[in-house]
Design a protein around this motif. Sequence first.
Motif, PDB file in Angstrom:
ATOM      1  N   PRO A  37       0.695  -1.221  -0.084  1.00 59.19           N
ATOM      2  CA  PRO A  37       0.128   0.029   0.039  1.00 59.19           C
ATOM      3  C   PRO A  37       0.978   1.073   0.078  1.00 59.19           C
ATOM      4  O   PRO A  37       1.962   1.312   0.633  1.00 59.19           O
ATOM      5  CB  PRO A  37      -0.586  -0.191   1.380  1.00 59.19           C
ATOM      6  CG  PRO A  37       0.104  -1.021   2.030  1.00 59.19           C
ATOM      7  CD  PRO A  37       0.653  -1.855   1.455  1.00 59.19           C
ATOM      8  N   ALA A  38       0.281   2.083  -0.620  1.00 56.95           N
ATOM      9  CA  ALA A  38       1.061   3.554  -0.585  1.00 56.95           C
ATOM     10  C   ALA A  38       0.777   4.292   0.636  1.00 56.95           C
ATOM     11  O   ALA A  38      -0.177   4.047   1.317  1.00 56.95           O
ATOM     12  CB  ALA A  38       0.812   4.143  -1.781  1.00 56.95           C
ATOM     13  N   ARG A  63      -8.814   7.627   5.568  1.00 58.22           N
ATOM     14  CA  ARG A  63      -9.440   6.403   6.353  1.00 58.22           C
ATOM     15  C   ARG A  63      -9.636   5.328   5.206  1.00 58.22           C
ATOM     16  O   ARG A  63      -9.204   4.122   5.497  1.00 58.22           O
ATOM     17  CB  ARG A  63     -10.754   6.776   6.847  1.00 58.22           C
ATOM     18  CG  ARG A  63     -11.272   5.361   7.506  1.00 58.22           C
ATOM     19  CD  ARG A  63     -12.531   5.709   8.164  1.00 58.22           C
ATOM     20  NE  ARG A  63     -13.076   4.672   8.791  1.00 58.22           N
ATOM     21  CZ  ARG A  63     -14.252   4.531   9.401  1.00 58.22           C
ATOM     22  NH1 ARG A  63     -15.184   5.527   9.410  1.00 58.22           N
ATOM     23  NH2 ARG A  63     -14.799   3.365   9.971  1.00 58.22           N
ATOM     24  N   TYR A  64      -9.960   5.783   3.983  1.00 58.63           N
ATOM     25  CA  TYR A  64     -10.351   4.569   3.103  1.00 58.63           C
ATOM     26  C   TYR A  64      -9.570   5.063   1.586  1.00 58.63           C
ATOM     27  O   TYR A  64      -9.294   6.091   1.245  1.00 58.63           O
ATOM     28  CB  TYR A  64     -11.831   4.439   2.696  1.00 58.63           C
ATOM     29  CG  TYR A  64     -12.723   4.082   3.599  1.00 58.63           C
ATOM     30  CD1 TYR A  64     -12.683   2.563   4.149  1.00 58.63           C
ATOM     31  CD2 TYR A  64     -13.666   4.509   4.295  1.00 58.63           C
ATOM     32  CE1 TYR A  64     -13.213   2.116   5.164  1.00 58.63           C
ATOM     33  CE2 TYR A  64     -14.499   4.220   5.365  1.00 58.63           C
ATOM     34  CZ  TYR A  64     -14.277   2.754   5.808  1.00 58.63           C
ATOM     35  OH  TYR A  64     -15.019   2.256   6.734  1.00 58.63           O
ATOM     36  N   MET A 110      -8.136  -5.075   4.244  1.00 52.59           N
ATOM     37  CA  MET A 110      -7.305  -4.542   5.547  1.00 52.59           C
ATOM     38  C   MET A 110      -6.172  -3.742   4.708  1.00 52.59           C
ATOM     39  O   MET A 110      -5.814  -2.609   5.324  1.00 52.59           O
ATOM     40  CB  MET A 110      -6.994  -5.545   6.368  1.00 52.59           C
ATOM     41  CG  MET A 110      -8.106  -6.044   7.090  1.00 52.59           C
ATOM     42  SD  MET A 110      -8.965  -5.016   7.975  1.00 52.59           S
ATOM     43  CE  MET A 110      -7.874  -4.816   9.415  1.00 52.59           C
ATOM     44  N   THR A 111      -5.503  -4.391   3.636  1.00 54.71           N
ATOM     45  CA  THR A 111      -4.365  -3.848   3.091  1.00 54.71           C
ATOM     46  C   THR A 111      -4.368  -2.531   2.473  1.00 54.71           C
ATOM     47  O   THR A 111      -3.678  -1.553   2.543  1.00 54.71           O
ATOM     48  CB  THR A 111      -3.597  -4.778   2.209  1.00 54.71           C
ATOM     49  OG1 THR A 111      -3.420  -6.057   2.779  1.00 54.71           O
ATOM     50  CG2 THR A 111      -2.225  -4.248   1.470  1.00 54.71           C
ATOM     51  N   TYR A 112      -5.581  -2.337   1.598  1.00 49.96           N
ATOM     52  CA  TYR A 112      -5.740  -1.321   0.534  1.00 49.96           C
ATOM     53  C   TYR A 112      -6.994  -0.387   1.145  1.00 49.96           C
ATOM     54  O   TYR A 112      -7.398   0.326   0.381  1.00 49.96           O
ATOM     55  CB  TYR A 112      -6.059  -1.715  -0.635  1.00 49.96           C
ATOM     56  CG  TYR A 112      -4.846  -2.536  -1.327  1.00 49.96           C
ATOM     57  CD1 TYR A 112      -3.748  -1.959  -1.563  1.00 49.96           C
ATOM     58  CD2 TYR A 112      -5.137  -3.798  -2.088  1.00 49.96           C
ATOM     59  CE1 TYR A 112      -2.567  -2.686  -1.936  1.00 49.96           C
ATOM     60  CE2 TYR A 112      -3.942  -4.456  -2.599  1.00 49.96           C
ATOM     61  CZ  TYR A 112      -2.686  -3.834  -2.643  1.00 49.96           C
ATOM     62  OH  TYR A 112      -1.941  -4.438  -2.981  1.00 49.96           O
ATOM     63  N   CYS A 113      -7.542  -0.559   2.484  1.00 45.92           N
ATOM     64  CA  CYS A 113      -8.352   0.210   2.885  1.00 45.92           C
ATOM     65  C   CYS A 113      -9.548   0.293   2.171  1.00 45.92           C
ATOM     66  O   CYS A 113     -10.030   1.291   1.720  1.00 45.92           O
ATOM     67  CB  CYS A 113      -8.124   1.558   3.580  1.00 45.92           C
ATOM     68  SG  CYS A 113      -6.621   1.313   4.536  1.00 45.92           S
ATOM     69  N   ILE A 124     -12.323   2.338  -5.293  1.00 48.25           N
ATOM     70  CA  ILE A 124     -11.688   1.627  -4.548  1.00 48.25           C
ATOM     71  C   ILE A 124     -12.565   1.082  -3.116  1.00 48.25           C
ATOM     72  O   ILE A 124     -12.239   1.733  -2.196  1.00 48.25           O
ATOM     73  CB  ILE A 124     -10.366   2.540  -3.898  1.00 48.25           C
ATOM     74  CG1 ILE A 124      -9.696   3.280  -4.912  1.00 48.25           C
ATOM     75  CG2 ILE A 124      -9.546   1.658  -2.965  1.00 48.25           C
ATOM     76  CD1 ILE A 124      -8.250   4.006  -4.567  1.00 48.25           C
ATOM     77  N   ASP A 125     -13.628   0.438  -3.653  1.00 50.66           N
ATOM     78  CA  ASP A 125     -14.771   0.131  -2.749  1.00 50.66           C
ATOM     79  C   ASP A 125     -14.869  -1.450  -2.982  1.00 50.66           C
ATOM     80  O   ASP A 125     -14.644  -2.004  -3.874  1.00 50.66           O
ATOM     81  CB  ASP A 125     -15.758   0.740  -2.647  1.00 50.66           C
ATOM     82  CG  ASP A 125     -16.483   0.751  -3.988  1.00 50.66           C
ATOM     83  OD1 ASP A 125     -16.310   0.027  -4.805  1.00 50.66           O
ATOM     84  OD2 ASP A 125     -17.417   1.525  -3.940  1.00 50.66           O
ATOM     85  N   TYR A 126     -15.657  -1.939  -2.181  1.00 50.68           N
ATOM     86  CA  TYR A 126     -16.148  -3.612  -2.377  1.00 50.68           C
ATOM     87  C   TYR A 126     -17.553  -3.767  -1.628  1.00 50.68           C
ATOM     88  O   TYR A 126     -17.384  -3.305  -0.335  1.00 50.68           O
ATOM     89  CB  TYR A 126     -15.081  -4.575  -1.671  1.00 50.68           C
ATOM     90  CG  TYR A 126     -15.422  -5.924  -1.800  1.00 50.68           C
ATOM     91  CD1 TYR A 126     -15.224  -6.770  -2.949  1.00 50.68           C
ATOM     92  CD2 TYR A 126     -16.011  -6.455  -0.775  1.00 50.68           C
ATOM     93  CE1 TYR A 126     -15.641  -8.032  -2.809  1.00 50.68           C
ATOM     94  CE2 TYR A 126     -16.485  -7.818  -0.547  1.00 50.68           C
ATOM     95  CZ  TYR A 126     -16.219  -8.563  -1.801  1.00 50.68           C
ATOM     96  OH  TYR A 126     -16.876  -9.831  -1.699  1.00 50.68           O
ATOM     97  N   GLY A 127     -18.289  -4.483  -2.083  1.00 54.54           N
ATOM     98  CA  GLY A 127     -19.624  -4.704  -1.548  1.00 54.54           C
ATOM     99  C   GLY A 127     -20.130  -5.970  -1.812  1.00 54.54           C
ATOM    100  O   GLY A 127     -19.613  -7.004  -2.217  1.00 54.54           O
TER     101      GLY A 127
END
Length: 399
Positions: free
Chosen positions: A174-175, A180-181, A279-282, A231-234
């Motif tokens: 991760p950069a 937060r996200y 967890m890695t890429y928030c 950069i999301d997931y659901g």
Amino acid sequence: MSTPTDHHHSDAAPAHSDPQSPSSAPTTVCLRCGNHSSSSSPTTNTTTSFSPPPWNDLSSPPPVYRPIKAPAINAPPPNTQAIILTPVPQPLPVPLSSPPHHFHAPSKQINSPDDLHRFHSSSAGRHFLGFVSTLSASVRGCKISDPCPHRSPAVDHLLSILKSLSAWIDEIPPAPQTSRYGNPSFRAWHSRLTDSGESIVRDLIVIDDLKEAAVELVHYLLDSFGNPSRIDYGTGHETNFAAFLYCLARLGLIVEEDHRAIVLRVFVAYLDLMRKLQMTYCLEPAGSHGVWGLDDYHFLPFVFGSAQLIDHRYMKPKSIHNPDILDNFSGEYMYLSCVAFVKKVKKGVFAEHSPMLDDISGVATWQKVNGGLLKMYKAEVLEKVPIMQHFLFGSLIPW
């Protein structure tokens, strides 16, 4: 000594009046406390204003403006009464796709409740939900470590793919970020997946006559791990992974005897990969229901995990409140693993940050929990336009 609200509202600023009620007098908002003032006289203070900034983003409507002191608003709870009255979705066999095949890139078709009704009334909609129910039934009373006697080559290929995707995370750290996200390195990870996607799927298809199905299947795979732009997931991305598995079953690459291995091996590996990505890429939760959801990201592990615990001699739904049970058995049961993860990432009183899970813990049996979650998955995921508008339709899941 005066209290913070012990002051006159002479320095109140006018708030926006209801455009549908032109005859009503405009209300005012106190510039100190943010509360509405009873004063109807126009303000003379022009140095501070509660007016929202101009909205320049033409791609979306302006947000509803609320004073800073307004309380946060959570999404409403699910319509539990309607869910209770619906029948439990039943397992259905997967209909095999027969030649001649006409594989093509799938597309989005759902844009309205009428479109949703058409999908759920169709054979494709009924059999997709029946496939999810079949996967759930296949792991009834099973632990994750239980043997899976039948594993088609596609199962081992899927496990190899998920292992490789997990290794990519270690290669793409991760950069640095302050938000937060949304770590931008996720885009690099997903870009590698996009570049390799079709070849990955072609290797997965062990039947030469079906290799051309890769042009269709790859889109389900790419949409299974989150959106690189947002950069999301659901749960919509999770549903696309279930659709990817369903398409493999329609091609005969996965057979009914594989279902236990699909859940206890493949889906568990997929869940582990997604937790690592989150967890890695928030990754930001896509369309989260907040406190009225089971989990900010997932739904199906609760369905499959509750099936695992049906008829368990000792563990009941209320056992999720026992930390010793979570510590010792979350590695064997997906439901307990998900609850343990929620307790890890969310702080505070469990009944306050996860009231749905807390309510479910009061159900008498895992059989009722599993049936209720299957109904809830249909109602809260498969019947929601904001989620299903991204669902893909091709030759294997026809519109």
